[in-house]
Design a protein around this motif. Sequence first.
Motif, PDB file in Angstrom:
ATOM      1  N   ALA A 164       0.829  -1.212   0.000  1.00 53.32           N
ATOM      2  CA  ALA A 164       0.000   0.000   0.000  1.00 53.32           C
ATOM      3  C   ALA A 164       0.862   1.261   0.000  1.00 53.32           C
ATOM      4  CB  ALA A 164      -0.938  -0.008   1.192  1.00 53.32           C
ATOM      5  N   SER A 165       1.921   1.275   0.803  1.00 54.24           N
ATOM      6  CA  SER A 165       2.813   2.439   0.836  1.00 54.24           C
ATOM      7  C   SER A 165       3.555   2.602  -0.482  1.00 54.24           C
ATOM      8  CB  SER A 165       3.824   2.295   1.971  1.00 54.24           C
ATOM      9  OG  SER A 165       3.192   2.385   3.222  1.00 54.24           O
ATOM     10  N   GLY A 168       1.085   3.840  -2.973  1.00 57.08           N
ATOM     11  CA  GLY A 168       0.703   5.197  -2.581  1.00 57.08           C
ATOM     12  C   GLY A 168       1.735   6.237  -2.968  1.00 57.08           C
ATOM     13  N   VAL A 175      -6.029   5.732  -3.054  1.00 54.21           N
ATOM     14  CA  VAL A 175      -5.602   4.351  -2.813  1.00 54.21           C
ATOM     15  C   VAL A 175      -6.414   3.805  -1.647  1.00 54.21           C
ATOM     16  CG1 VAL A 175      -3.707   2.847  -2.090  1.00 54.21           C
ATOM     17  CG2 VAL A 175      -3.275   4.729  -3.697  1.00 54.21           C
ATOM     18  N   SER A 200       1.158   4.207   7.336  1.00 55.61           N
ATOM     19  CA  SER A 200       1.888   4.421   6.092  1.00 55.61           C
ATOM     20  C   SER A 200       2.440   5.844   5.978  1.00 55.61           C
ATOM     21  CB  SER A 200       0.968   4.149   4.900  1.00 55.61           C
ATOM     22  OG  SER A 200       1.602   4.493   3.693  1.00 55.61           O
ATOM     23  N   ALA A 202       2.916   7.106   3.083  1.00 54.84           N
ATOM     24  CA  ALA A 202       2.255   7.639   1.889  1.00 54.84           C
ATOM     25  C   ALA A 202       0.948   8.275   2.333  1.00 54.84           C
ATOM     26  CB  ALA A 202       2.000   6.522   0.878  1.00 54.84           C
ATOM     27  N   ILE A 205      -3.873   7.497   2.298  1.00 55.10           N
ATOM     28  CA  ILE A 205      -4.368   6.154   1.997  1.00 55.10           C
ATOM     29  C   ILE A 205      -5.581   5.849   2.881  1.00 55.10           C
ATOM     30  CG2 ILE A 205      -3.831   3.683   2.198  1.00 55.10           C
ATOM     31  CD1 ILE A 205      -1.011   4.315   1.355  1.00 55.10           C
TER      32      ILE A 205
END
Length: 232
Positions: A164-165, A168, A175, A200, A202, A205
Amino acid sequence: MTGSEAVDLGFARVDIGREARQGLPEVIYGTGKTAAEIAAIARTLLRHNTGPVLATRVDGDTAAAVLAEVAAAAVPGSTYDASARLLLWRPAAPIGFAVVVAAAGTADQPVAREAAAIAAAVGLTVTTVTDVGVAGLHRLLAEQDRLRAADTVIVVAGMEGALASAIGGLVACPVVAVPTSTGYGAGLEGITALLAMHASCAAGITVVNIDSGFGAAMAAFRLSRVVNRSTT
């Protein structure tokens, strides 16, 4: 919500007003329900709504029994997707919103299939990207163009949840991260991935519940509703 927006079946109060409020009829959660109960709820939703009717987490034997009970309604597009455990009546027409479902590993596929099947059923245009976990980062980088072309990316990953990161940081679109219960002991049946996705680096998210492909698809659908509203 008024009483007229619910139909009392005795064992369930079916929310027949949800389509008017949110754009989709109520979705049936199949686990713990009998085939007769699922069929009765489905018939009620089909009678009172015009959009797609879905029942999630339904095993094959139960699905066959439900379809047989609802068959008398002669509803077009009645299907069962065994890999996604999804019963579907009256799928939605495409609404022009592109979703990429990216799965970290083969073991994450059951959750990814649920997300993809539900997103397609409600009218989103779905592309799947499989086995792009961060242990082989080159596999993910090879899919950059496809990921960046999406309106939303649903990321399905277990273990440490790092995909996910990584995604992202590559894309500009929303996301939606789905932690899965895939992994060994320290994965804590998805809790490690869940916390990692929440933590995260990022920014922005969205994280849904463990193994909830359904929740991710619904988040993407809500995003699509806002986009379509802003362009009409």
